[in-house]
Design a protein around this motif. Structure first.
Motif, PDB file in Angstrom:
ATOM      1  N   THR A 156       0.838  -1.205   0.000  1.00 55.23           N
ATOM      2  CA  THR A 156       0.000   0.000   0.000  1.00 55.23           C
ATOM      3  C   THR A 156       0.873   1.257   0.000  1.00 55.23           C
ATOM      4  O   THR A 156       0.607   2.202  -0.756  1.00 55.23           O
ATOM      5  CB  THR A 156      -0.908   0.015   1.251  1.00 55.23           C
ATOM      6  OG1 THR A 156      -1.740  -1.140   1.218  1.00 55.23           O
ATOM      7  CG2 THR A 156      -1.777   1.255   1.287  1.00 55.23           C
ATOM      8  N   ILE A 159       2.281   2.246  -3.427  1.00 51.84           N
ATOM      9  CA  ILE A 159       1.312   2.879  -4.327  1.00 51.84           C
ATOM     10  C   ILE A 159       1.006   4.301  -3.864  1.00 51.84           C
ATOM     11  O   ILE A 159       0.901   5.236  -4.664  1.00 51.84           O
ATOM     12  CB  ILE A 159       0.023   2.032  -4.394  1.00 51.84           C
ATOM     13  CG1 ILE A 159       0.346   0.632  -4.934  1.00 51.84           C
ATOM     14  CG2 ILE A 159      -1.030   2.707  -5.275  1.00 51.84           C
ATOM     15  CD1 ILE A 159      -0.784  -0.382  -4.769  1.00 51.84           C
ATOM     16  N   ASP A 160       0.907   4.451  -2.558  1.00 51.10           N
ATOM     17  CA  ASP A 160       0.609   5.767  -1.994  1.00 51.10           C
ATOM     18  C   ASP A 160       1.737   6.762  -2.296  1.00 51.10           C
ATOM     19  O   ASP A 160       1.482   7.946  -2.564  1.00 51.10           O
ATOM     20  CB  ASP A 160       0.419   5.606  -0.474  1.00 51.10           C
ATOM     21  CG  ASP A 160      -0.565   6.608   0.095  1.00 51.10           C
ATOM     22  OD1 ASP A 160      -1.282   7.264  -0.681  1.00 51.10           O
ATOM     23  OD2 ASP A 160      -0.614   6.738   1.336  1.00 51.10           O
ATOM     24  N   ASN A 163       1.182   7.816  -5.824  1.00 55.37           N
ATOM     25  CA  ASN A 163      -0.013   8.657  -5.934  1.00 55.37           C
ATOM     26  C   ASN A 163       0.222  10.053  -5.344  1.00 55.37           C
ATOM     27  O   ASN A 163      -0.322  11.039  -5.826  1.00 55.37           O
ATOM     28  CB  ASN A 163      -1.188   7.968  -5.229  1.00 55.37           C
ATOM     29  CG  ASN A 163      -2.493   8.703  -5.423  1.00 55.37           C
ATOM     30  OD1 ASN A 163      -2.860   9.039  -6.554  1.00 55.37           O
ATOM     31  ND2 ASN A 163      -3.201   8.971  -4.331  1.00 55.37           N
ATOM     32  N   LEU A 180       0.750  -0.029 -10.986  1.00 51.82           N
ATOM     33  CA  LEU A 180      -0.226  -1.049 -10.567  1.00 51.82           C
ATOM     34  C   LEU A 180      -0.119  -2.299 -11.445  1.00 51.82           C
ATOM     35  O   LEU A 180      -0.282  -3.423 -10.975  1.00 51.82           O
ATOM     36  CB  LEU A 180      -1.646  -0.469 -10.635  1.00 51.82           C
ATOM     37  CG  LEU A 180      -1.940   0.597  -9.586  1.00 51.82           C
ATOM     38  CD1 LEU A 180      -3.256   1.329  -9.892  1.00 51.82           C
ATOM     39  CD2 LEU A 180      -1.998  -0.010  -8.182  1.00 51.82           C
TER      40      LEU A 180
END
Lengths: 377, 377
Positions: A156, A159-160, A163, A180
């Motif tokens: 997580t 990906i964060d 982002n 992803l």
């Protein structure tokens, strides 16, 4: 050597990012009685992220630098994306070590074992209010549970990180999607890798083809294809075809070299005794090649050794001999050096298409060469 | 009942999304010998996603509908985000069941056990070229490994679903960030939940406080707070304070009700025999309350029962009696109904602030009420 030495900056930034993404945010409350265990998980997240060669992050930065010419204003943001790939890898390896029952990673206890030890220390210390079950296998299971969650947290976080930073990049289109995609490819690859381990040994050529195909999913995806794809996207270039043309073969060569070094490497340099893969009964391309081209007697030996519950030192020696005598080791060397030529050709084409300077071209070749030991190129 | 019946549409869309995100994309190659095992993983991904009550997806759509007034053009896109929460939950539960050694989920074998059975079937069938180790615990370990990867695949898929659809939404700002935040909160919550299970029982009030705090992380986060936050964002409203004011208490009441139903529920309705949590030795708020307020003799019984390796039917009966006699069950009922009043007040405030129609207001109350059985509200 003209490659920028990004390793210290990458290491530093990864620790900052882990801290930001794994610690409970301000204003949220972790109950005191659970805080010690949560802190142990975060600390393990930090230490599991230490000590890699950062090849993936450096490859991403290398292609980005080659395209943008020199260090652009965006580079700090791109550095975060490069770090995110390393963080993703660490999480994936933690799950991998639980699945493979691996005790060691980068020369240290694997995360789930380190967490088991941390739990045991807390339970026996008077400073902590923790009671553990008495059976060792139960404690090990709790350690594995914490390891699964640490892997999830790092996944997580990776990906964060991407982002958070893409809005600050000049060229952000498609980067999160590619990231992803990389997650999914590696996850598919891990399933296929588990599957290959349980395909029967009756058809070695099919096994060899399957193993090479799995390398694309489980290794090339995040080791070379994704760093090249994302580095190109971040530099505003179209990665279509180019990234895969360089990355697929480079990643496959990297995995073949890794498997080969397990047999012929210098234990001091690879950080573990040789023959570990044989001992574990790992289905490598070396095994498939040896099964295809060894004498009937040697072939029988291999079949028996690899279907037995375990393999001892004598087996490791004998299997190594068969790998040599059957020509499997030589075949692997050839595969690797052929792949390396193809990779160089692909880099040359990309270099022309994207107008790399001579220096940039040289740097990309040099960075890619880090993936394959010099004597195997 | 004026709530739109979205369940069939949600179920249908989830299966479509799983298929799109878990199957290998066109143009990629999964080697034939591994395809059977990969297919089994994808099929398990489908069946693990079946059979939920879709409370989370419906709550998201309910607050979105209330704010946007009627079905807006965006609603299909928002439906995908609602489905993504359900897909995330399924993945998280698969990891949870591995960590907790749970055999059943939604009345069916849990994913890792179903995958173990699928492997065993393939190994004994002549249609498949698969050889498994003979020891049962090794096969179970492979099944668990596939379960870990399926959980990872669903986690990635859930984020990818949101990332794919947000560009097509009128109000997309902050949605992916909120979704990733939910992932992290649940992952932190799972670690804290493992921690609470091993806090000593010496200080029951502290344990009760810790359990309630953990509910916020592990349950309220994705059950109520994230659906409300994301539903509000998708409708262009500011979720700040509002979503947490409704969601934290509603999620806590939901978890308290779940724990209470395990003791006083109707086995036919909850789909399992009562007392399962007692048998597992789960550290519930009921236990903390009973430890705080039972007679010294009963307290001793609880301490012995919950520190023993296992608990039998007699223990379940006796612990249930102590939960009743100590007032713990009544305390839990009171907590739940108090929380439900607070939730209603919070909904009323949000309703006024965001100018819900009477019908919209009623629908949101009705949707929230689904989280708590009628006799406990």
């Amino acid at each position: 050597m003209t490659l920028p030495d990004d390793i210290p900056a990458i290491n530093h930034r990864i620790l900052e990012l882990i801290d930001r993404h794994l610690r409970a945010p301000a204003g949220t409350h972790i109950p005191q009685s659970c805080a010690d265990i949560y802190d142990a998980v975060v600390s393990q997240g930090q230490s599991s992220n230490e000590g890699g060669k950062r090849l993936r992050a450096r490859l991403l930065l290398s292609i980005y630098d080659a395209i943008t010419g020199s260090r652009s204003a965006d580079r700090d943001a791109v550095m975060d994306v490069a770090c995110a790939i390393e963080v993703f890898q660490t999480g994936a390896l933690i799950h991998d070590d639980i699945i493979d029952n691996s005790d060691l990673r980068r020369g240290k206890p694997s995360a789930h074992l380190a967490l088991t030890s941390a739990l045991t220390r807390m339970a026996t210390s008077e400073d902590h209010d923790i009671a553990l079950p008495s059976a060792v296998e139960h404690i090990t299971h709790i350690g594995a549970g914490l390891g699964i969650m640490l892997g999830d947290l790092l996944s997580t976080a990776s990906i964060d990180i991407v982002n958070d930073i893409t809005p600050h990049m000049e060229h952000a289109d498609g980067i999160l999607k590619a990231f992803l995609n990389m997650h999914r490819e590696v996850e598919i690859g891990q399933v296929l890798d588990l599957a290959v381990e349980h395909v029967s040994l009756k058809d070695p050529q099919r096994l060899s083809q399957a193993s090479l195909a799995v390398f694309r999913w489980k290794t090339a995806s995040y080791t070379t294809v994704a760093p090249l794809t994302i580095g190109m996207l971040a530099a505003g270039a179209d990665p279509h075809d180019e990234a895969a043309a360089i990355g697929s073969d480079l990643g496959t060569a990297f995995q073949l070299a890794d498997d080969l070094l397990d047999i012929i490497g210098d234990p001091a340099r690879i950080g573990k005794p040789t023959g570990g893969d044989i001992r574990e009964g790992k289905r490598t391309v070396l095994l498939s090649d040896a099964l295809s081209s060894s004498s009937p007697q040697d072939r029988n030996y291999l079949l028996n050794a690899y279907t037995a519950e375990q393999r001892d030192d004598d087996d490791v020696r004998e299997v190594t001999r068969i790998f040599k005598d059957s020509g499997a080791i030589e075949a692997s060397r050839k595969r690797i050096s052929t792949l390396w030529s193809t990779v160089q050709d692909a880099i040359n084409r990309t270099s022309q298409k994207l107008n790399f300077s001579d220096e940039a071209h040289h740097d990309v070749i040099e960075c890619c060469s880090l993936f394959i030991p010099e004597n195997l190129r």
